[in-house]
Design a protein around this motif. Structure first.
Motif, PDB file in Angstrom:
ATOM      1  N   PRO A 107       0.807  -1.216   0.000  1.00  0.00           N
ATOM      2  CA  PRO A 107       0.000   0.000   0.000  1.00  0.00           C
ATOM      3  C   PRO A 107       0.842   1.268   0.000  1.00  0.00           C
ATOM      4  O   PRO A 107       0.357   2.334  -0.368  1.00  0.00           O
ATOM      5  N   VAL A 108       2.084   1.144   0.440  1.00  0.00           N
ATOM      6  CA  VAL A 108       3.010   2.271   0.441  1.00  0.00           C
ATOM      7  C   VAL A 108       4.273   1.855  -0.303  1.00  0.00           C
ATOM      8  O   VAL A 108       4.927   0.873   0.065  1.00  0.00           O
ATOM      9  N   LEU A 109       4.587   2.565  -1.371  1.00  0.00           N
ATOM     10  CA  LEU A 109       5.806   2.312  -2.131  1.00  0.00           C
ATOM     11  C   LEU A 109       6.242   3.630  -2.754  1.00  0.00           C
ATOM     12  O   LEU A 109       5.504   4.228  -3.538  1.00  0.00           O
ATOM     13  N   GLU A 110       7.424   4.072  -2.374  1.00  0.00           N
ATOM     14  CA  GLU A 110       7.913   5.336  -2.915  1.00  0.00           C
ATOM     15  C   GLU A 110       9.429   5.299  -3.034  1.00  0.00           C
ATOM     16  O   GLU A 110      10.127   4.649  -2.247  1.00  0.00           O
ATOM     17  N   LEU A 111       9.925   6.005  -4.032  1.00  0.00           N
ATOM     18  CA  LEU A 111      11.352   6.151  -4.260  1.00  0.00           C
ATOM     19  C   LEU A 111      11.743   7.568  -3.856  1.00  0.00           C
ATOM     20  O   LEU A 111      11.161   8.533  -4.354  1.00  0.00           O
ATOM     21  N   LEU A 112      12.700   7.678  -2.948  1.00  0.00           N
ATOM     22  CA  LEU A 112      13.094   8.988  -2.468  1.00  0.00           C
ATOM     23  C   LEU A 112      14.593   9.038  -2.285  1.00  0.00           C
ATOM     24  O   LEU A 112      15.282   8.016  -2.299  1.00  0.00           O
ATOM     25  N   ARG A 113      15.099  10.233  -2.136  1.00  0.00           N
ATOM     26  CA  ARG A 113      16.509  10.400  -1.831  1.00  0.00           C
ATOM     27  C   ARG A 113      16.789   9.874  -0.431  1.00  0.00           C
ATOM     28  O   ARG A 113      16.002  10.100   0.487  1.00  0.00           O
ATOM     29  N   THR A 114      17.899   9.178  -0.281  1.00  0.00           N
ATOM     30  CA  THR A 114      18.246   8.648   1.032  1.00  0.00           C
ATOM     31  C   THR A 114      18.340   9.771   2.067  1.00  0.00           C
ATOM     32  O   THR A 114      17.964   9.587   3.229  1.00  0.00           O
ATOM     33  N   THR A 115      18.802  10.920   1.636  1.00  0.00           N
ATOM     34  CA  THR A 115      18.887  12.057   2.549  1.00  0.00           C
ATOM     35  C   THR A 115      17.521  12.575   2.969  1.00  0.00           C
ATOM     36  O   THR A 115      17.423  13.366   3.915  1.00  0.00           O
ATOM     37  N   ASP A 116      16.465  12.130   2.280  1.00  0.00           N
ATOM     38  CA  ASP A 116      15.104  12.562   2.608  1.00  0.00           C
ATOM     39  C   ASP A 116      14.305  11.485   3.338  1.00  0.00           C
ATOM     40  O   ASP A 116      13.082  11.588   3.452  1.00  0.00           O
ATOM     41  N   GLU A 117      14.964  10.458   3.847  1.00  0.00           N
ATOM     42  CA  GLU A 117      14.236   9.382   4.517  1.00  0.00           C
ATOM     43  C   GLU A 117      13.377   9.865   5.681  1.00  0.00           C
ATOM     44  O   GLU A 117      12.342   9.268   5.994  1.00  0.00           O
ATOM     45  N   ASP A 118      13.810  10.951   6.318  1.00  0.00           N
ATOM     46  CA  ASP A 118      13.032  11.455   7.447  1.00  0.00           C
ATOM     47  C   ASP A 118      11.621  11.857   7.044  1.00  0.00           C
ATOM     48  O   ASP A 118      10.716  11.879   7.890  1.00  0.00           O
ATOM     49  N   ARG A 119      11.413  12.154   5.771  1.00  0.00           N
ATOM     50  CA  ARG A 119      10.059  12.473   5.325  1.00  0.00           C
ATOM     51  C   ARG A 119       9.131  11.279   5.481  1.00  0.00           C
ATOM     52  O   ARG A 119       7.925  11.437   5.671  1.00  0.00           O
TER      53      ARG A 119
END
Length: 263
Positions: A107-119
């Motif tokens: 239900p949750v799948l997203e690609l993000l910058r590792t530096t933005d993991e806190d989001r």
């Protein structure tokens, strides 16, 4: 909803299959990331954070997933038939020369910058199975809303990360209060946080048990109308915040929820 120990095991399986390997296949079947191509990148690690999975990939990228109620990651050897569900339920495929990880019903799948993991995970409290585990902080978080029912507070991942509905019921049983008991009226939250850590840590490598007896076993969860393993009184069930919740009316003191309909 999976518990922190099962998510920890999923991360370990994915890490063993993918870490250090170069991706030869990449398919993210969600509209926002459908055109993303991770092939040619090396998987650095797969790590859990509470109930979240973080696959860190070369180039400063992280594939973040959450299983919630029905999601699952399966790992298959090259040429092995995939058996996690019908193809239309597949949300992610990460393949190497030898292994393929397939995410079903995520239900949750997203690609993000590792530096933005806190989001994605920065709101979480101390992780029961993580390097940041801090029982004192978890206890303070629980006590921040002393009137809140203990069961709801334990499930709030902002307080401490990793407890699901099973451990919620079992921890309240071990504390000898019902899940509807206000946090302020429950026994020492610090001891409760320490017990949560002890249970998840012990169960991450074995069939889940909270009873201390050999083999799998739970005191109350899923045992509606069956005898409590401690006193023999029939276990009761009611919904709490939309989730089935179990307790022993003799071993646990405090307010009780309304019985589930037709039960």
């Amino acid at each position: 909803m999976p518990e922190g120990d099962s998510v920890w095991r999923a991360a370990r399986r994915l890490h063993a299959a993918l870490a250090g390997e170069t991706l030869t296949r990449s398919d993210l079947r969600v509209p926002r990331f459908a055109t993303a191509d991770l092939t040619g990148r090396r998987v650095l690690e797969v790590t859990p954070r509470g109930k979240h999975l973080l696959a860190r990939i070369e180039g400063g990228l992280t594939l973040h997933s959450h299983l919630r109620m029905d999601g699952a990651w399966h790992v298959f050897a090259a040429g092995e038939r995939w058996r996690g569900g019908p193809a239309y339920e597949i949300r992610a495929i990460l393949g190497t020369a030898d292994r393929t990880a397939v995410g079903y019903r995520l239900p949750v799948l997203e690609l993000l910058r590792t530096t933005d993991e806190d989001r994605a995970v920065g709101h979480l409290g101390p992780d029961l199975l993580g390097p940041d585990w801090d029982p004192a902080l978890a206890a303070r978080n629980l006590l921040a809303d002393p009137a809140r029912p203990l069961g709801e507070a334990l499930l709030d991942q902002r307080n401490l990360a990793g407890i699901g509905n099973i451990y919620k019921s079992e921890l309240c049983f071990l504390a000898q209060v019902t899940p509807w008991t206000p946090v302020a009226e429950a026994p020492d939250p610090l001891r409760l946080a320490a017990a949560a850590h002890r249970l998840l840590d012990a169960n991450k490598d074995r069939p889940r048990s909270t009873t201390g007896r050999p083999g799998p076993g739970l005191f109350v969860y899923g045992r509606e109308h069956r005898p409590c393993l401690r006193c023999g009184t029939p276990v009761r069930r009611a919904d709490q915040d939309g989730r089935p919740t179990y307790w022993c009316p003799r071993c646990q003191s405090g307010p009780a929820g309304d019985p589930a309909p037709n039960r």
